[in-house]
Design a protein around this motif. Structure first.
Motif, PDB file in Angstrom:
ATOM      1  N   UNK A  77       1.269  -3.311  -3.335  1.00 36.20           N
ATOM      2  CA  UNK A  77      -0.048  -3.896  -3.549  1.00 36.20           C
ATOM      3  C   UNK A  77      -0.097  -5.344  -3.049  1.00 36.20           C
ATOM      4  N   UNK A  78       0.960  -6.099  -3.333  1.00 41.17           N
ATOM      5  CA  UNK A  78       0.995  -7.497  -2.911  1.00 41.17           C
ATOM      6  C   UNK A  78       1.019  -7.601  -1.393  1.00 41.17           C
ATOM      7  N   UNK A  79       1.816  -6.756  -0.727  1.00 41.23           N
ATOM      8  CA  UNK A  79       1.871  -6.784   0.742  1.00 41.23           C
ATOM      9  C   UNK A  79       0.532  -6.356   1.345  1.00 41.23           C
ATOM     10  N   UNK A  80      -0.139  -5.400   0.696  1.00 39.76           N
ATOM     11  CA  UNK A  80      -1.447  -4.960   1.203  1.00 39.76           C
ATOM     12  C   UNK A  80      -2.463  -6.100   1.124  1.00 39.76           C
ATOM     13  N   UNK A  81      -2.459  -6.824   0.012  1.00 36.90           N
ATOM     14  CA  UNK A  81      -3.370  -7.959  -0.143  1.00 36.90           C
ATOM     15  C   UNK A  81      -3.022  -9.065   0.850  1.00 36.90           C
ATOM     16  N   UNK A  82      -1.746  -9.345   0.991  1.00 34.23           N
ATOM     17  CA  UNK A  82      -1.294 -10.426   1.877  1.00 34.23           C
ATOM     18  C   UNK A  82      -1.681 -10.158   3.330  1.00 34.23           C
ATOM     19  N   UNK A  83      -1.428  -8.929   3.799  1.00 26.97           N
ATOM     20  CA  UNK A  83      -1.703  -8.597   5.202  1.00 26.97           C
ATOM     21  C   UNK A  83      -3.178  -8.308   5.460  1.00 26.97           C
ATOM     22  N   UNK A  84      -4.011  -8.264   4.402  1.00 34.82           N
ATOM     23  CA  UNK A  84      -5.461  -8.060   4.577  1.00 34.82           C
ATOM     24  C   UNK A  84      -6.241  -9.366   4.468  1.00 34.82           C
ATOM     25  N   UNK A  85      -5.554 -10.460   4.193  1.00 35.11           N
ATOM     26  CA  UNK A  85      -6.253 -11.738   4.039  1.00 35.11           C
ATOM     27  C   UNK A  85      -6.788 -12.216   5.385  1.00 35.11           C
TER      28      UNK A  85
END
Length: 245
Positions: A77-85
């Protein structure tokens, strides 16, 4: 837990570190703060964000081990949020090298990957703008409607008096004399056309409007008469509209 892409910019800008070293991260912000603190050469929270190596999830999961305070679900979830910023997508440009967990250069971003990142960035910004517009419309709808103000019946003065000056009386309006009746142009009286003169080829005057016009009789079919005007136009008129030329 579902994370909105439009909210990722705020997610990365304001990370919250866990209160203690043994406390488990409670949300995505805390997981991101943990990653930034543990791997500063790989993760960032400002304009220095770099694209991540493909397969970074496996590298981090292996580095953390099974006893990690962060679960694999939280890490995804954290990587998904980070790479979608927005900052991450804006940094994903053609020719830029990705970085591994230690900040070392990895594969280079190609044109297709850069185009995909630019498309996601544009869509994310459009969704955020639509949400802001919807919130503004909702706020306007909740505002009470003001009653229209009735116009004042008081007439405003024509001129503003300068302080200390004497009032000046307005000059009386000039009296416009009543318009005289227009004198019609004196024209000779039209002579009624005799029935005997209603013959093809005779010259006559045909009254169109206020001005009689010269014409030549082309056909007689009483009470209608077809005449040709001097301009060449052929018209049909009534017998009582014809006069002696």
């Amino acid at each position: 837990m579902t994370i909105s892409i439009a909210e990722t910019a705020e997610t990365i800008d304001t990370p919250v570190l866990p209160t203690t070293e043994t406390a488990k991260p409670a949300n995505v912000k805390e997981v991101l703060a943990f990653l930034v603190s543990q791997y500063p050469l790989c993760f960032a929270q400002d304009e220095h964000i770099k694209p991540l190596k493909v397969g970074i999830f496996q590298d981090i999961a292996q580095r953390l081990g099974d006893d990690s305070q962060i679960s694999k679900t939280q890490l995804r979830q954290a990587l998904r949020v980070y790479t979608s910023s927005w900052r991450y997508l804006d940094a994903t440009k053609e020719g830029v090298s990705r970085v591994d967990i230690d900040g070392q250069p990895a594969e280079v971003i190609d044109a297709q990957q850069a185009e995909h990142a630019a498309k996601l960035l544009a869509e994310s910004k459009q969704k955020a703008a639509e949400k802001r517009k919807a919130r503004m419309q909702e706020q306007r709808a909740k505002q009470p409607v003001k009653a229209p103000v009735a116009p004042s019946d008081k007439k405003r003065p024509n001129k503003t008096l300068v302080k200390g000056s004497k009032p000046v009386k307005a000059a009386p309006k000039a009296v416009v004399p009543a318009a005289k009746e227009t004198i019609a142009t004196v024209a000779p009286a039209l002579l009624t056309l005799e029935p005997a003169m209603l013959a093809v080829g005779n010259k006559v005057l045909v009254k169109l409007g206020q001005t009689p016009m010269p014409a030549t009789i082309q056909e007689v079919s009483l009470p209608d008469v077809t005449v040709q005007l001097g301009s060449g136009m052929v018209i049909k008129t009534r017998q009582d509209s014809l006069y002696q030329a």
